[in-house]
Design a protein around this motif. Sequence first.
Motif, PDB file in Angstrom:
ATOM      1  N   CYS A  42      49.487  35.682  28.291  1.00  0.00           N
ATOM      2  CA  CYS A  42      48.223  35.698  29.032  1.00  0.00           C
ATOM      3  C   CYS A  42      47.054  35.171  28.204  1.00  0.00           C
ATOM      4  O   CYS A  42      46.932  35.513  27.025  1.00  0.00           O
ATOM      5  CB  CYS A  42      47.850  37.131  29.407  1.00  0.00           C
ATOM      6  N   PRO A  43      46.168  34.439  28.843  1.00  0.00           N
ATOM      7  CA  PRO A  43      44.901  34.132  28.179  1.00  0.00           C
ATOM      8  C   PRO A  43      44.115  35.438  27.962  1.00  0.00           C
ATOM      9  O   PRO A  43      44.175  36.349  28.791  1.00  0.00           O
ATOM     10  CB  PRO A  43      44.169  33.235  29.169  1.00  0.00           C
ATOM     11  N   LEU A  44      43.424  35.524  26.857  1.00  0.00           N
ATOM     12  CA  LEU A  44      42.657  36.726  26.527  1.00  0.00           C
ATOM     13  C   LEU A  44      41.659  37.078  27.627  1.00  0.00           C
ATOM     14  O   LEU A  44      41.438  38.256  27.921  1.00  0.00           O
ATOM     15  CB  LEU A  44      41.943  36.550  25.194  1.00  0.00           C
ATOM     16  N   SER A  45      41.078  36.063  28.271  1.00  0.00           N
ATOM     17  CA  SER A  45      40.091  36.329  29.325  1.00  0.00           C
ATOM     18  C   SER A  45      40.714  37.095  30.493  1.00  0.00           C
ATOM     19  O   SER A  45      40.064  37.934  31.108  1.00  0.00           O
ATOM     20  CB  SER A  45      39.468  35.024  29.820  1.00  0.00           C
ATOM     21  N   TRP A  46      41.987  36.816  30.806  1.00  0.00           N
ATOM     22  CA  TRP A  46      42.659  37.550  31.886  1.00  0.00           C
ATOM     23  C   TRP A  46      42.839  39.011  31.497  1.00  0.00           C
ATOM     24  O   TRP A  46      42.585  39.908  32.295  1.00  0.00           O
ATOM     25  CB  TRP A  46      44.029  36.963  32.172  1.00  0.00           C
ATOM     26  N   ILE A  47      43.291  39.239  30.265  1.00  0.00           N
ATOM     27  CA  ILE A  47      43.543  40.601  29.801  1.00  0.00           C
ATOM     28  C   ILE A  47      42.247  41.401  29.783  1.00  0.00           C
ATOM     29  O   ILE A  47      42.212  42.557  30.231  1.00  0.00           O
ATOM     30  CB  ILE A  47      44.200  40.582  28.402  1.00  0.00           C
ATOM     31  N   GLU A  48      41.182  40.786  29.300  1.00  0.00           N
ATOM     32  CA  GLU A  48      39.885  41.468  29.282  1.00  0.00           C
ATOM     33  C   GLU A  48      39.436  41.814  30.695  1.00  0.00           C
ATOM     34  O   GLU A  48      38.918  42.916  30.947  1.00  0.00           O
ATOM     35  CB  GLU A  48      38.847  40.603  28.584  1.00  0.00           C
ATOM     36  N   LYS A  49      39.621  40.889  31.622  1.00  0.00           N
ATOM     37  CA  LYS A  49      39.238  41.131  33.017  1.00  0.00           C
ATOM     38  C   LYS A  49      40.049  42.292  33.604  1.00  0.00           C
ATOM     39  O   LYS A  49      39.494  43.194  34.237  1.00  0.00           O
ATOM     40  CB  LYS A  49      39.467  39.865  33.847  1.00  0.00           C
ATOM     41  N   TRP A  50      41.366  42.274  33.389  1.00  0.00           N
ATOM     42  CA  TRP A  50      42.217  43.340  33.921  1.00  0.00           C
ATOM     43  C   TRP A  50      41.886  44.686  33.294  1.00  0.00           C
ATOM     44  O   TRP A  50      41.886  45.710  33.987  1.00  0.00           O
ATOM     45  CB  TRP A  50      43.688  43.002  33.715  1.00  0.00           C
ATOM     46  N   ASP A  51      41.615  44.696  31.979  1.00  0.00           N
ATOM     47  CA  ASP A  51      41.245  45.952  31.315  1.00  0.00           C
ATOM     48  C   ASP A  51      39.946  46.507  31.896  1.00  0.00           C
ATOM     49  O   ASP A  51      39.836  47.713  32.147  1.00  0.00           O
ATOM     50  CB  ASP A  51      41.106  45.757  29.805  1.00  0.00           C
ATOM     51  N   THR A  52      38.982  45.627  32.123  1.00  0.00           N
ATOM     52  CA  THR A  52      37.708  46.050  32.715  1.00  0.00           C
ATOM     53  C   THR A  52      37.930  46.594  34.120  1.00  0.00           C
ATOM     54  O   THR A  52      37.396  47.653  34.486  1.00  0.00           O
ATOM     55  CB  THR A  52      36.708  44.875  32.750  1.00  0.00           C
ATOM     56  N   GLN A  53      38.720  45.891  34.910  1.00  0.00           N
ATOM     57  CA  GLN A  53      39.009  46.352  36.273  1.00  0.00           C
ATOM     58  C   GLN A  53      39.725  47.699  36.251  1.00  0.00           C
ATOM     59  O   GLN A  53      39.424  48.571  37.060  1.00  0.00           O
ATOM     60  CB  GLN A  53      39.879  45.323  37.018  1.00  0.00           C
ATOM     61  N   ARG A  54      40.666  47.859  35.325  1.00  0.00           N
ATOM     62  CA  ARG A  54      41.400  49.122  35.230  1.00  0.00           C
ATOM     63  C   ARG A  54      40.456  50.261  34.879  1.00  0.00           C
ATOM     64  O   ARG A  54      40.509  51.339  35.472  1.00  0.00           O
ATOM     65  CB  ARG A  54      42.491  48.973  34.153  1.00  0.00           C
ATOM     66  N   GLU A  55      39.554  50.022  33.937  1.00  0.00           N
ATOM     67  CA  GLU A  55      38.579  51.038  33.532  1.00  0.00           C
ATOM     68  C   GLU A  55      37.609  51.370  34.659  1.00  0.00           C
ATOM     69  O   GLU A  55      37.182  52.518  34.799  1.00  0.00           O
ATOM     70  CB  GLU A  55      37.815  50.568  32.300  1.00  0.00           C
ATOM     71  N   ASP A  56      37.259  50.361  35.449  1.00  0.00           N
ATOM     72  CA  ASP A  56      36.312  50.554  36.563  1.00  0.00           C
ATOM     73  C   ASP A  56      36.978  51.092  37.827  1.00  0.00           C
ATOM     74  O   ASP A  56      36.288  51.378  38.804  1.00  0.00           O
ATOM     75  CB  ASP A  56      35.605  49.238  36.907  1.00  0.00           C
ATOM     76  N   GLY A  57      38.303  51.158  37.836  1.00  0.00           N
ATOM     77  CA  GLY A  57      39.024  51.618  39.020  1.00  0.00           C
ATOM     78  C   GLY A  57      39.131  50.569  40.099  1.00  0.00           C
ATOM     79  O   GLY A  57      39.393  50.889  41.252  1.00  0.00           O
ATOM     80  N   THR A  58      38.949  49.292  39.746  1.00  0.00           N
ATOM     81  CA  THR A  58      39.021  48.210  40.726  1.00  0.00           C
ATOM     82  C   THR A  58      40.220  47.296  40.504  1.00  0.00           C
ATOM     83  O   THR A  58      40.317  46.246  41.141  1.00  0.00           O
ATOM     84  CB  THR A  58      37.730  47.358  40.689  1.00  0.00           C
ATOM     85  N   PHE A  59      41.131  47.674  39.606  1.00  0.00           N
ATOM     86  CA  PHE A  59      42.287  46.841  39.328  1.00  0.00           C
ATOM     87  C   PHE A  59      43.142  46.721  40.591  1.00  0.00           C
ATOM     88  O   PHE A  59      43.458  47.720  41.238  1.00  0.00           O
ATOM     89  CB  PHE A  59      43.103  47.440  38.187  1.00  0.00           C
ATOM     90  N   PRO A  60      43.530  45.483  40.971  1.00  0.00           N
ATOM     91  CA  PRO A  60      44.222  45.280  42.241  1.00  0.00           C
ATOM     92  C   PRO A  60      45.692  45.699  42.250  1.00  0.00           C
ATOM     93  O   PRO A  60      46.297  45.819  43.317  1.00  0.00           O
ATOM     94  CB  PRO A  60      44.093  43.773  42.479  1.00  0.00           C
ATOM     95  N   GLY A  61      46.287  45.939  41.094  1.00  0.00           N
ATOM     96  CA  GLY A  61      47.692  46.328  41.051  1.00  0.00           C
ATOM     97  C   GLY A  61      47.859  47.843  41.070  1.00  0.00           C
ATOM     98  O   GLY A  61      46.937  48.592  40.770  1.00  0.00           O
ATOM     99  N   LYS A  62      49.076  48.268  41.433  1.00  0.00           N
ATOM    100  CA  LYS A  62      49.375  49.708  41.452  1.00  0.00           C
ATOM    101  C   LYS A  62      50.060  50.086  40.135  1.00  0.00           C
ATOM    102  O   LYS A  62      51.140  49.616  39.832  1.00  0.00           O
ATOM    103  CB  LYS A  62      50.294  50.046  42.620  1.00  0.00           C
TER     104      LYS A  62
END
Length: 83
Positions: free
Chosen positions: A62-82
Motif C-alpha cells: 500500500c502507498p503510505l497515503s492510503w494507510i494514513e487515510k484508513w487509520d484516520t477513518q478507523r479512528e474517526d469511526g468512518t472506515f468503510p470496511g467491517k
Amino acid sequence: LRHVVTSKLDNHKNATMSKKHSNLWNPFNLFIDYYRCQKALDAKGVDTAPCDWYKRVYKSLCPLSWIEKWDTQREDGTFPGKI
C-alpha cells in the motif's frame, strides 16, 4: 487460525503475488485482515504477534497515503470496511 498465521509469519517476509489469488492480496483486504486478526486474538487473550504478518504485507503493497487515510477513518469511526 494461530497455526496458519504463525506459519505465514515464519515463511514470508513480503507479499508474493499469484494471479489465481490476486484478489486476496488487495491492500484494503489485508488491512482489514490485520485488524480482524488483532481483534480475534485479543478477544481470546492470546498474543497478537502472529497478526503482524498481515501488517507487513499490506505495508509492502500500500502507498503510505492510503494507510494514513484508513487509520484516520478507523479512528474517526468512518472506515468503510467491517473489522
